[in-house]
Design a protein around this motif. Sequence first.
Motif, PDB file in Angstrom:
ATOM      1  N   ILE A 195       0.814  -1.214   0.000  1.00 21.04           N
ATOM      2  CA  ILE A 195       0.000   0.000   0.000  1.00 21.04           C
ATOM      3  C   ILE A 195       0.846   1.262   0.000  1.00 21.04           C
ATOM      4  O   ILE A 195       0.329   2.361  -0.132  1.00 21.04           O
ATOM      5  N   HIS A 196       2.182   1.138   0.160  1.00 23.69           N
ATOM      6  CA  HIS A 196       3.032   2.315   0.308  1.00 23.69           C
ATOM      7  C   HIS A 196       3.606   2.810  -1.012  1.00 23.69           C
ATOM      8  O   HIS A 196       4.110   3.925  -1.079  1.00 23.69           O
ATOM      9  N   LYS A 197       3.594   1.984  -2.051  1.00 24.26           N
ATOM     10  CA  LYS A 197       4.158   2.420  -3.320  1.00 24.26           C
ATOM     11  C   LYS A 197       3.415   1.716  -4.440  1.00 24.26           C
ATOM     12  O   LYS A 197       2.886   0.607  -4.261  1.00 24.26           O
ATOM     13  N   LYS A 198       3.399   2.347  -5.598  1.00 18.83           N
ATOM     14  CA  LYS A 198       2.621   1.808  -6.701  1.00 18.83           C
ATOM     15  C   LYS A 198       3.269   0.577  -7.313  1.00 18.83           C
ATOM     16  O   LYS A 198       2.581  -0.350  -7.707  1.00 18.83           O
ATOM     17  N   GLU A 199       4.587   0.596  -7.428  1.00 19.70           N
ATOM     18  CA  GLU A 199       5.265  -0.504  -8.087  1.00 19.70           C
ATOM     19  C   GLU A 199       6.374  -1.048  -7.191  1.00 19.70           C
ATOM     20  O   GLU A 199       7.077  -0.288  -6.518  1.00 19.70           O
ATOM     21  N   LEU A 200       6.517  -2.356  -7.202  1.00 18.73           N
ATOM     22  CA  LEU A 200       7.641  -3.013  -6.550  1.00 18.73           C
ATOM     23  C   LEU A 200       8.761  -3.189  -7.570  1.00 18.73           C
ATOM     24  O   LEU A 200       8.508  -3.463  -8.736  1.00 18.73           O
ATOM     25  N   THR A 201       9.979  -3.023  -7.138  1.00 17.51           N
ATOM     26  CA  THR A 201      11.132  -3.279  -7.989  1.00 17.51           C
ATOM     27  C   THR A 201      11.807  -4.569  -7.557  1.00 17.51           C
ATOM     28  O   THR A 201      11.544  -5.105  -6.478  1.00 17.51           O
ATOM     29  N   GLU A 202      12.685  -5.059  -8.411  1.00 19.55           N
ATOM     30  CA  GLU A 202      13.448  -6.251  -8.061  1.00 19.55           C
ATOM     31  C   GLU A 202      14.253  -6.027  -6.787  1.00 19.55           C
ATOM     32  O   GLU A 202      14.370  -6.927  -5.945  1.00 19.55           O
ATOM     33  N   LEU A 203      14.780  -4.819  -6.637  1.00 11.65           N
ATOM     34  CA  LEU A 203      15.587  -4.528  -5.455  1.00 11.65           C
ATOM     35  C   LEU A 203      14.733  -4.529  -4.191  1.00 11.65           C
ATOM     36  O   LEU A 203      15.196  -4.953  -3.125  1.00 11.65           O
ATOM     37  N   ASP A 204      13.486  -4.095  -4.278  1.00 12.13           N
ATOM     38  CA  ASP A 204      12.591  -4.141  -3.116  1.00 12.13           C
ATOM     39  C   ASP A 204      12.382  -5.577  -2.640  1.00 12.13           C
ATOM     40  O   ASP A 204      12.388  -5.852  -1.434  1.00 12.13           O
ATOM     41  N   ILE A 205      12.177  -6.481  -3.588  1.00 11.78           N
ATOM     42  CA  ILE A 205      11.942  -7.875  -3.226  1.00 11.78           C
ATOM     43  C   ILE A 205      13.191  -8.475  -2.592  1.00 11.78           C
ATOM     44  O   ILE A 205      13.122  -9.181  -1.580  1.00 11.78           O
ATOM     45  N   TYR A 206      14.347  -8.188  -3.168  1.00 10.78           N
ATOM     46  CA  TYR A 206      15.600  -8.697  -2.601  1.00 10.78           C
ATOM     47  C   TYR A 206      15.829  -8.139  -1.203  1.00 10.78           C
ATOM     48  O   TYR A 206      16.319  -8.839  -0.318  1.00 10.78           O
ATOM     49  N   HIS A 207      15.493  -6.871  -1.000  1.00 15.25           N
ATOM     50  CA  HIS A 207      15.676  -6.271   0.316  1.00 15.25           C
ATOM     51  C   HIS A 207      14.831  -6.968   1.371  1.00 15.25           C
ATOM     52  O   HIS A 207      15.274  -7.159   2.510  1.00 15.25           O
ATOM     53  N   ARG A 208      13.620  -7.339   1.009  1.00 17.89           N
ATOM     54  CA  ARG A 208      12.760  -8.015   1.987  1.00 17.89           C
ATOM     55  C   ARG A 208      13.289  -9.406   2.318  1.00 17.89           C
ATOM     56  O   ARG A 208      13.259  -9.834   3.467  1.00 17.89           O
ATOM     57  N   ILE A 209      13.758 -10.115   1.309  1.00 19.23           N
ATOM     58  CA  ILE A 209      14.249 -11.471   1.540  1.00 19.23           C
ATOM     59  C   ILE A 209      15.562 -11.455   2.307  1.00 19.23           C
ATOM     60  O   ILE A 209      15.777 -12.273   3.203  1.00 19.23           O
ATOM     61  N   LEU A 210      16.451 -10.523   1.975  1.00 14.13           N
ATOM     62  CA  LEU A 210      17.817 -10.533   2.489  1.00 14.13           C
ATOM     63  C   LEU A 210      18.084  -9.387   3.456  1.00 14.13           C
ATOM     64  O   LEU A 210      19.235  -8.961   3.599  1.00 14.13           O
ATOM     65  N   ARG A 211      17.055  -8.916   4.137  1.00 15.00           N
ATOM     66  CA  ARG A 211      17.218  -7.759   5.016  1.00 15.00           C
ATOM     67  C   ARG A 211      18.313  -8.004   6.048  1.00 15.00           C
ATOM     68  O   ARG A 211      19.285  -7.238   6.146  1.00 15.00           O
ATOM     69  N   PHE A 212      18.195  -9.063   6.828  1.00 17.01           N
ATOM     70  CA  PHE A 212      19.170  -9.342   7.882  1.00 17.01           C
ATOM     71  C   PHE A 212      20.462  -9.922   7.309  1.00 17.01           C
ATOM     72  O   PHE A 212      21.540  -9.687   7.846  1.00 17.01           O
ATOM     73  N   LYS A 213      20.347 -10.667   6.220  1.00 22.37           N
ATOM     74  CA  LYS A 213      21.547 -11.243   5.608  1.00 22.37           C
ATOM     75  C   LYS A 213      22.473 -10.148   5.094  1.00 22.37           C
ATOM     76  O   LYS A 213      23.705 -10.256   5.212  1.00 22.37           O
ATOM     77  N   ASN A 214      21.911  -9.085   4.522  1.00 20.33           N
ATOM     78  CA  ASN A 214      22.748  -7.979   4.048  1.00 20.33           C
ATOM     79  C   ASN A 214      23.471  -7.287   5.200  1.00 20.33           C
ATOM     80  O   ASN A 214      24.619  -6.849   5.048  1.00 20.33           O
ATOM     81  N   TYR A 215      22.819  -7.178   6.353  1.00 17.91           N
ATOM     82  CA  TYR A 215      23.493  -6.627   7.526  1.00 17.91           C
ATOM     83  C   TYR A 215      24.685  -7.501   7.912  1.00 17.91           C
ATOM     84  O   TYR A 215      25.778  -6.999   8.222  1.00 17.91           O
ATOM     85  N   MET A 216      24.487  -8.814   7.915  1.00 14.59           N
ATOM     86  CA  MET A 216      25.569  -9.723   8.283  1.00 14.59           C
ATOM     87  C   MET A 216      26.729  -9.621   7.301  1.00 14.59           C
ATOM     88  O   MET A 216      27.905  -9.600   7.697  1.00 14.59           O
ATOM     89  N   VAL A 217      26.432  -9.548   6.009  1.00 15.31           N
ATOM     90  CA  VAL A 217      27.485  -9.420   5.001  1.00 15.31           C
ATOM     91  C   VAL A 217      28.245  -8.117   5.196  1.00 15.31           C
ATOM     92  O   VAL A 217      29.483  -8.077   5.105  1.00 15.31           O
ATOM     93  N   ALA A 218      27.533  -7.036   5.475  1.00 18.02           N
ATOM     94  CA  ALA A 218      28.191  -5.746   5.684  1.00 18.02           C
ATOM     95  C   ALA A 218      29.062  -5.756   6.935  1.00 18.02           C
ATOM     96  O   ALA A 218      30.176  -5.200   6.933  1.00 18.02           O
TER      97      ALA A 218
END
Length: 805
Positions: A195-218
């Motif tokens: 409900i917050h944005k009209k279109e989802l991007t590929e990066l949005d989907i990856y961010h949701r799946i890998l939210r905590f994993k990206n923190y660990m990698v960083a």
Amino acid sequence: MANFEAYQEYQRIEDFEEDSPPGEEDLLVHVPEGLKDSWHHIKNLDNFFTRISFEFEGQEFFELIQFLFVVTFTTFLFNCVEYDILFANRAVNHTGTGQNPLDRNKVTLPDALLPSQQCTENIQENSWIIFLLIMAAIFWIYRLVKVFCNILSYWEIRQFYIKALKIRMDELCNFTWQEVQDRLISLQREQQMCIHKKELTELDIYHRILRFKNYMVAMVNKSLLPVHLQLPLLGDIVFLTQGLKYNFELILFWGPGSLFQNKWNLHPKYKRAGNRLELAQQLSRVILLMGLANLLLCPFILVWQVLYAFFSYTEVIRREPGSLGARRWSLYGRLYLRHFNELNHELHGRLGRGYKPTSKYMNSFTAPLMSVLAKNVAFFSGSVLAVLIALTVYDEDVLTVQHILTAITVLGVVITVTRSFIPDEHMVWCPEQLLQCVLAHIHYMPDHWRGQANKGETRDEVAQLFQYKAVFILEELLSPIVTPFVLIFLLRNKSLEIIDFFRNFTVEVVGVGDICSFAQMDIRRHGNPMWMSEGRTEASVYQQAENGKTELSLMHFTIKNPRWQPPQDASMFISHLKEKVQQDAQGGPSTRLLLSEAPLCGSLLLSNESGSGPDNLLASVLAHPVLTASGLPGRDRGFLPPSTAAAAAASVLASLSASQLHPQPGRSHSLNPLPSSLHPDSPLYGSDRTVMDSMSNSDARFRSSTMLSEFSSAEMSLHAIYMHEVHQQSSAPQRTSGQGQHPVPMRELHSNPGAPHSHSLHSAASLAGPANLGGWKEEEEEEDQGEEEAIVSGSAPQPDGRSSC
């Protein structure tokens, strides 16, 4: 002003006020009325693709059965077996009518088992057994409830696939991840799930799946997690186990007292700089309590680890003792080598392709003293074993002698293990070239490895990423003992750095939540000037990702998701890279020459093993400098002009727009240069259609997707080689003058005035004519997406020939 609306998608971290309507703070997905009956319980997309397949839940169900079996069987062995009778320490006289007198002293298995009543009494009299059984029952019931809830969630997601995405479950295995992702993005346009944005991007989907994993990698990239231990005699070692990783995630992300208030939002108090010291003390107390809890549970966890290892590996070791000498990618290696926004199936496939060359590199190191010792141990053990086998062949009664079977088994294991230390005397390896081939697949290599591939120090560092299976088992067994001390004495000291890290490198994305800012792959805010970002980045040393993580991750994500429109800074970086590739390609060998030499390169580097088109192409790029340096003639009997791996890679990348996949009857696939033949979504610099579009049946689509995936991986390998070569060229003058950059400890920079306390990132605003990196479609996902992908470990190309053997 033109990008103001896109800029509003990414708010500064200090402006953390809620953007959801009252009462909808926890709702990130809007459910259309027409589909409400089938998937109304899916309330956030973070967990959506992590539970994509109902089949994965079967593994959790069988894990429950395994746990129940281990607990029951161990209790039975400790309380219901009479070992004096089993070991014949106490005689058993079988009497009765019809009993053979010769069998009266023969022990049978039922003789060694206690009656059920006596077994129950033994259990009831042992208070420790009762206590352990109660704890095991509580844990098992907790896991049972969790599995039951997951089954319900999987059922809802199954209905979502059938009714919303129009994909039947029996067809799901034939869909690539990009195809499923495209349907989800199209559904968002039609039904407005978010409900917050009209279109989802590929990066949005990856961010949701890998939210905590990206923190660990960083955090691994910035050397924030205390996984490096300095031990007497052993020196610097890397220790990261499943238990330690679980505790890190429990403390930081989803446990009691963690930094996140839910699965997608960092707690507001951690976004303010004013109370950082107080929050650091609070986090330190949480870590201390978690460490003490681990110390209290250490005996129970240790017993479970030992029992589970015994039941899991004993039969394997008896059958294949050499399996302990096999290698695997360590947990630390998977985090160190992982790109930002790289899904599990992508990581597994990439590391799977790099398994063979990395194994060859590690096997290229031989210890003469160890080899001589292993040969002698194998000789003596083999001599004794030969005599015992000969005696048993002559008279089988020899087997009844005490410990004869044990001696035969142990000697066989010793011989198998010692043979793994004896190198093949006919193999000749070139460590520098092998390490270059490893780089083509793992994409990351510290600068000090270049030119030092034959050093033991380099091998030891590679071994931290690519460890023996025996080392993995030993670390897991020691994990319950070591983990409490790592938490109490090492992680607590980094509490303030962790608080600063999450405040400085967290950004709120509308419709997604709080994510690690490094995962945005923002060249301007996190680029490294030594990795082709000079003049395009404003990042301080504290803000820069190490080892070119931002730049390489951007390339990888763009290739894997060719329809993604990168933001302006990323598009400018890609355009700059394209121009430099075209420039360097002018001085490199022609692609036709490289392809014509592919069979020769394959025979030189692949040891006559047949390779696919991408393998042969990559092998020709890696081996071409060897041919030019050695003066070998080409197929036209003319000597090849000297060139580097960078020039060869640039030549292939620049000419990919004229490449096409041609299946030949009876031959492996190969790349043939043809004009105007590229898929619009695949090669790096192409825009024409390909004959792949004419394949309409599912088999042809599956075969083409597989080949496209291989070529996509080969394309990224070429980029990794090229970018590392350019990085080495640009950093060589600074290393010579002693001005090379080194990672700076975060403790020294947490108060750096150049490090902002918040980031406001731009949304994906595309240029009028974006430089589309392209790429090939990837195969189905594993783990996070619930689908298994076979690891491709076929004929891997051998090394780059920058240095001689």
